[in-house]
Design a protein around this motif. Structure first.
Motif, PDB file in Angstrom:
ATOM      1  N   LEU A   1       8.240  42.440 -12.821  1.00  0.00           N
ATOM      2  CA  LEU A   1       8.267  43.511 -11.814  1.00  0.00           C
ATOM      3  C   LEU A   1       7.720  43.028 -10.473  1.00  0.00           C
ATOM      4  CD1 LEU A   1       7.170  46.567 -13.972  1.00  0.00           C
ATOM      5  CD2 LEU A   1       9.407  46.202 -12.887  1.00  0.00           C
ATOM      6  N   THR A   2       6.721  42.173 -10.498  1.00  0.00           N
ATOM      7  CA  THR A   2       6.172  41.617  -9.262  1.00  0.00           C
ATOM      8  C   THR A   2       7.208  40.767  -8.541  1.00  0.00           C
ATOM      9  OG1 THR A   2       3.956  41.615 -10.213  1.00  0.00           O
ATOM     10  CG2 THR A   2       4.329  40.190  -8.311  1.00  0.00           C
ATOM     11  N   VAL A   3       7.928  39.946  -9.300  1.00  0.00           N
ATOM     12  CA  VAL A   3       8.979  39.118  -8.695  1.00  0.00           C
ATOM     13  C   VAL A   3      10.084  40.001  -8.131  1.00  0.00           C
ATOM     14  CG1 VAL A   3      10.752  37.389  -9.172  1.00  0.00           C
ATOM     15  CG2 VAL A   3       8.468  37.115 -10.115  1.00  0.00           C
ATOM     16  N   LEU A   4      10.483  41.036  -8.846  1.00  0.00           N
ATOM     17  CA  LEU A   4      11.517  41.953  -8.334  1.00  0.00           C
ATOM     18  C   LEU A   4      11.052  42.628  -7.042  1.00  0.00           C
ATOM     19  CD1 LEU A   4      12.798  43.610 -11.611  1.00  0.00           C
ATOM     20  CD2 LEU A   4      14.203  42.382  -9.949  1.00  0.00           C
ATOM     21  N   GLY A   5       9.820  43.078  -7.011  1.00  0.00           N
ATOM     22  CA  GLY A   5       9.297  43.726  -5.812  1.00  0.00           C
ATOM     23  C   GLY A   5       9.211  42.778  -4.633  1.00  0.00           C
ATOM     24  N   THR A   6       8.765  41.569  -4.885  1.00  0.00           N
ATOM     25  CA  THR A   6       8.664  40.564  -3.829  1.00  0.00           C
ATOM     26  C   THR A   6      10.039  40.241  -3.261  1.00  0.00           C
ATOM     27  OG1 THR A   6       6.714  39.625  -4.881  1.00  0.00           O
ATOM     28  CG2 THR A   6       7.859  38.243  -3.292  1.00  0.00           C
ATOM     29  N   ARG A   7      11.021  40.045  -4.149  1.00  0.00           N
ATOM     30  CA  ARG A   7      12.384  39.741  -3.700  1.00  0.00           C
ATOM     31  C   ARG A   7      12.961  40.899  -2.886  1.00  0.00           C
ATOM     32  NH1 ARG A   7      15.720  36.187  -6.198  1.00  0.00           N
ATOM     33  NH2 ARG A   7      17.287  37.805  -6.486  1.00  0.00           N
ATOM     34  N   HIS A   8      12.671  42.132  -3.311  1.00  0.00           N
ATOM     35  CA  HIS A   8      13.176  43.294  -2.581  1.00  0.00           C
ATOM     36  C   HIS A   8      12.583  43.353  -1.171  1.00  0.00           C
ATOM     37  CE1 HIS A   8      14.401  47.372  -1.686  1.00  0.00           C
ATOM     38  NE2 HIS A   8      13.149  47.653  -1.391  1.00  0.00           N
ATOM     39  N   LEU A   9      11.283  43.147  -1.073  1.00  0.00           N
ATOM     40  CA  LEU A   9      10.643  43.219   0.242  1.00  0.00           C
ATOM     41  C   LEU A   9      11.118  42.085   1.170  1.00  0.00           C
ATOM     42  CD1 LEU A   9       7.010  44.223  -0.708  1.00  0.00           C
ATOM     43  CD2 LEU A   9       8.767  45.630   0.373  1.00  0.00           C
ATOM     44  N   ARG A  10      11.301  40.906   0.619  1.00  0.00           N
ATOM     45  CA  ARG A  10      11.790  39.785   1.441  1.00  0.00           C
ATOM     46  C   ARG A  10      13.220  40.041   1.910  1.00  0.00           C
ATOM     47  NH1 ARG A  10       9.477  34.449  -1.674  1.00  0.00           N
ATOM     48  NH2 ARG A  10       7.315  34.800  -1.110  1.00  0.00           N
ATOM     49  N   ALA A  11      14.048  40.568   1.038  1.00  0.00           N
ATOM     50  CA  ALA A  11      15.441  40.860   1.411  1.00  0.00           C
ATOM     51  C   ALA A  11      15.480  41.965   2.467  1.00  0.00           C
ATOM     52  CB  ALA A  11      16.243  41.264   0.190  1.00  0.00           C
ATOM     53  N   ARG A  12      14.624  42.944   2.316  1.00  0.00           N
ATOM     54  CA  ARG A  12      14.572  44.047   3.280  1.00  0.00           C
ATOM     55  C   ARG A  12      14.134  43.565   4.650  1.00  0.00           C
ATOM     56  NH1 ARG A  12      10.799  49.074   2.100  1.00  0.00           N
ATOM     57  NH2 ARG A  12      10.128  49.113   4.222  1.00  0.00           N
ATOM     58  N   ARG A  13      13.182  42.639   4.654  1.00  0.00           N
ATOM     59  CA  ARG A  13      12.674  42.095   5.913  1.00  0.00           C
ATOM     60  C   ARG A  13      13.763  41.294   6.645  1.00  0.00           C
ATOM     61  NH1 ARG A  13       7.577  38.699   4.995  1.00  0.00           N
ATOM     62  NH2 ARG A  13       7.363  40.180   3.320  1.00  0.00           N
ATOM     63  N   THR A  14      14.593  40.580   5.898  1.00  0.00           N
ATOM     64  CA  THR A  14      15.627  39.768   6.555  1.00  0.00           C
ATOM     65  C   THR A  14      16.805  40.614   7.015  1.00  0.00           C
ATOM     66  OG1 THR A  14      16.655  39.253   4.424  1.00  0.00           O
ATOM     67  CG2 THR A  14      15.030  37.685   5.265  1.00  0.00           C
ATOM     68  N   ARG A  15      17.022  41.798   6.404  1.00  0.00           N
ATOM     69  CA  ARG A  15      18.115  42.677   6.814  1.00  0.00           C
ATOM     70  C   ARG A  15      17.826  43.376   8.130  1.00  0.00           C
ATOM     71  NH1 ARG A  15      18.708  46.484   2.079  1.00  0.00           N
ATOM     72  NH2 ARG A  15      17.408  45.106   0.888  1.00  0.00           N
ATOM     73  N   VAL A  16      16.575  43.601   8.416  1.00  0.00           N
ATOM     74  CA  VAL A  16      16.212  44.366   9.619  1.00  0.00           C
ATOM     75  C   VAL A  16      16.237  43.523  10.820  1.00  0.00           C
ATOM     76  CG1 VAL A  16      14.352  45.601  10.755  1.00  0.00           C
ATOM     77  CG2 VAL A  16      14.793  45.944   8.333  1.00  0.00           C
TER      78      VAL A  16
END
Length: 68
Positions: free
Chosen positions: A53-68
């Motif tokens: 779950l930590t890896v999933l959350g980290t990947r989500h936040l990193r992907a969100r940061r690069t989309r913005v």
């Protein structure tokens, strides 16, 4: 206005494997709890679930940061 969905890639395979790991380790933790397995089994399955779950959350936040 709609936004296009990202194309399937290796990331989607990793994403699927991580979610499968969360499901399997979560069920294993539940079974270990109901079966009154030793504490080490509960801790191990819980830590695997938490790590995935930590890896999933980290990947989500990193992907969100690069989309913005």
């Amino acid at each position: 206005m709609t936004t296009p969905h990202p194309k399937a890639s290796d990331n989607s395979a990793i994403h699927t494997v991580l979610w499968a790991l969360v499901a399997v380790s979560g069920v294993a933790n539940l079974v270990a709890s109901v079966a009154q397995a030793p504490l080490v089994v509960n801790l191990a399955t819980g830590l695997v679930t938490l790590a995935a779950l930590t890896v999933l959350g980290t990947r989500h936040l990193r992907a969100r940061r690069t989309r913005v």
